[in-house]
Design a protein around this motif. Structure first.
Motif, short mmCIF file in Angstrom:
data_model
loop_
_atom_site.label_atom_id
_atom_site.label_comp_id
_atom_site.label_asym_id
_atom_site.label_seq_id
_atom_site.Cartn_x
_atom_site.Cartn_y
_atom_site.Cartn_z
N TYR A 87 23.77 9.57 33.43
CA TYR A 87 24.46 10.83 33.19
C TYR A 87 25.73 10.69 32.36
CZ TYR A 87 26.85 9.22 37.46
OH TYR A 87 27.52 8.48 38.40
N GLY A 88 26.07 9.47 31.90
CA GLY A 88 27.19 9.31 31.00
C GLY A 88 26.83 9.75 29.59
N LYS A 89 27.84 9.78 28.73
CA LYS A 89 27.61 10.13 27.32
C LYS A 89 26.70 9.10 26.65
CE LYS A 89 29.97 10.55 22.87
NZ LYS A 89 31.25 10.36 22.15
N ILE A 90 25.77 9.58 25.83
CA ILE A 90 24.92 8.71 25.00
C ILE A 90 25.31 8.92 23.55
CG2 ILE A 90 22.57 8.17 24.25
CD1 ILE A 90 21.58 9.18 26.96
N THR A 91 25.61 7.82 22.86
CA THR A 91 25.85 7.84 21.42
C THR A 91 24.65 7.19 20.75
OG1 THR A 91 28.24 7.67 21.72
CG2 THR A 91 27.37 7.09 19.56
N ALA A 92 23.95 7.92 19.89
CA ALA A 92 22.76 7.42 19.21
C ALA A 92 23.03 7.30 17.73
CB ALA A 92 21.57 8.35 19.45
N LEU A 134 17.21 5.50 16.79
CA LEU A 134 16.90 6.69 17.58
C LEU A 134 15.41 6.93 17.75
CD1 LEU A 134 17.75 9.39 18.93
CD2 LEU A 134 17.85 10.38 16.62
N GLY A 135 14.63 6.80 16.66
CA GLY A 135 13.25 7.25 16.71
C GLY A 135 13.22 8.73 17.10
N GLY A 136 12.22 9.12 17.85
CA GLY A 136 12.15 10.50 18.32
C GLY A 136 13.02 10.76 19.53
N GLY A 137 13.66 9.71 20.04
CA GLY A 137 14.54 9.86 21.18
C GLY A 137 13.91 9.56 22.52
N SER A 138 12.83 8.79 22.55
CA SER A 138 12.15 8.53 23.82
C SER A 138 13.04 7.72 24.76
CB SER A 138 10.82 7.81 23.60
OG SER A 138 10.98 6.60 22.89
N ALA A 139 13.91 6.84 24.23
CA ALA A 139 14.82 6.10 25.09
C ALA A 139 15.79 7.05 25.79
CB ALA A 139 15.59 5.05 24.28
N ALA A 163 18.91 18.55 23.73
CA ALA A 163 18.97 19.07 25.09
C ALA A 163 19.58 18.06 26.06
CB ALA A 163 17.58 19.47 25.57
N HIS A 164 19.62 16.79 25.66
CA HIS A 164 20.05 15.72 26.58
C HIS A 164 21.54 15.45 26.44
CE1 HIS A 164 15.92 14.91 27.70
NE2 HIS A 164 15.58 14.79 26.43
N GLN A 165 22.35 16.42 26.77
CA GLN A 165 23.80 16.28 26.67
C GLN A 165 24.36 15.57 27.92
OE1 GLN A 165 25.50 17.09 23.91
NE2 GLN A 165 23.61 17.84 22.94
N PRO A 166 25.55 14.94 27.82
CA PRO A 166 26.38 14.76 26.62
C PRO A 166 25.78 13.73 25.67
CG PRO A 166 27.36 13.63 28.49
CD PRO A 166 26.19 14.36 29.03
N LEU A 167 25.68 14.12 24.41
CA LEU A 167 25.00 13.30 23.40
C LEU A 167 25.71 13.45 22.06
CD1 LEU A 167 22.47 11.66 22.42
CD2 LEU A 167 21.39 13.89 22.00
N GLU A 168 25.92 12.32 21.38
CA GLU A 168 26.44 12.32 20.02
C GLU A 168 25.43 11.63 19.12
OE1 GLU A 168 30.50 11.14 17.51
OE2 GLU A 168 30.12 10.21 19.46
N ARG A 216 19.10 -2.37 34.69
CA ARG A 216 19.87 -1.78 35.78
C ARG A 216 21.36 -1.69 35.45
NH1 ARG A 216 17.04 -4.46 41.20
NH2 ARG A 216 14.92 -3.78 40.72
N ALA A 217 21.67 -0.99 34.39
CA ALA A 217 23.05 -0.79 33.99
C ALA A 217 23.68 0.33 34.82
CB ALA A 217 23.11 -0.43 32.50
N ASP A 218 24.99 0.48 34.68
CA ASP A 218 25.74 1.53 35.36
C ASP A 218 25.32 2.89 34.80
OD1 ASP A 218 27.59 3.29 36.42
OD2 ASP A 218 29.35 2.20 35.70
N ARG A 219 24.77 3.76 35.63
CA ARG A 219 24.24 5.04 35.15
C ARG A 219 25.33 6.01 34.73
NH1 ARG A 219 21.85 8.02 38.74
NH2 ARG A 219 22.60 6.90 40.56
N ALA A 220 26.56 5.77 35.13
CA ALA A 220 27.66 6.66 34.75
C ALA A 220 28.36 6.22 33.47
CB ALA A 220 28.69 6.72 35.88
N ALA A 221 28.15 4.99 33.06
CA ALA A 221 28.88 4.44 31.91
C ALA A 221 28.32 4.99 30.60
CB ALA A 221 28.78 2.92 31.91
N PRO A 222 29.14 5.03 29.54
CA PRO A 222 28.64 5.45 28.23
C PRO A 222 27.59 4.49 27.70
CG PRO A 222 30.89 4.62 28.06
CD PRO A 222 30.58 4.72 29.50
#
Length: 213
Positions: free
Chosen positions: A86-91, A70-75, A110-115, A58-64
């Motif tokens: 909905y915050g930026k994800i850095t993988a 990465l795997g296939g990106g299921s996380a 497709a899952h932006q914002p994403l780096e 239950r982390a902050d959904r807005a935080a980076p």
């Protein structure tokens, strides 16, 4: 058409990786999964394990968010589609073959914002400047977590990347693997992280749920 046939007979595409050996992307029961020789890397049993962990953190959904492994990106799919982060994800992913599979087979961009960063997770946390509200550590080579990801240095570096109130999800092992190293992390008071252990998640995995202390 492939999705329809997958309910009748699994359809598999094979890839070679210099880090992970043989990788397979399989259509089965209407969805794609990514597997190594002996383990599910994405969208199968692993996704269920990560689903349980993310729901409890239950982390902050807005935080980076930082995803190490990465795997296939299921996380990432879970974070965006089910849990509405909905915050930026850095993988960060070491294996370029897996990065390419995540892009081409699972449409992860497709899952932006994403780096997406193709580099070593240990080196990344030692030099990164950005801080994060949620860090997921899911670093396996087949069935094992490499030993460096249990080290005090690695986890102190991870702790330095945490925003106040930040949370951690560490997929720490399968069955009885790595118990000595896991116990070391649970007892170590110098990391700046307080961990709780969840054993036999879906009958197999050990998860460590952490927060900045």
């Amino acid at each position: 058409m492939k999705k329809t046939f997958s309910y009748l007979w699994p359809l598999t595409k094979k890839y070679n990786s210099s880090y992970n050996g043989k990788l397979e992307v399989t259509w089965i029961n209407g969805r794609k999964v990514l597997d190594s020789s002996n383990a599910n890397y994405s969208y199968g049993a692993l996704q269920e394990v990560l689903d349980r962990g993310i729901s409890e953190v239950r982390a902050d959904r807005a935080a980076p968010v930082l995803l190490l492994g990465l795997g296939g990106g299921s996380a990432i799919s879970l974070l965006r589609n089910k849990f509405k982060y909905y915050g930026k994800i850095t993988a960060v992913e070491l294996d370029p073959a897996i990065v390419e599979i995540a892009k081409t087979e699972f449409n992860i961009e497709a899952h932006q914002p994403l780096e997406l960063l193709c580099e070593d997770a240990e080196a990344f946390v030692a030099t990164a400047q950005e801080q994060f509200g949620f860090i997921i550590v899911d670093l396996f080579l087949d069935l094992k977590v490499p030993s460096q990801f249990f080290s005090e240095t690695f986890w102190k570096n991870v702790g330095g990347l945490l925003l106040p109130g930040a949370k951690i999800l560490f997929n720490a092992g399968i069955n009885e693997a790595h118990q000595e190293q896991i116990d070391y992390l649970l007892k170590n008071g110098t990391l700046g992280i307080h961990f709780q252990k969840k054993e036999y998640v879906y009958g197999s995995n050990t998860l460590l749920l952490g927060e900045k202390s």
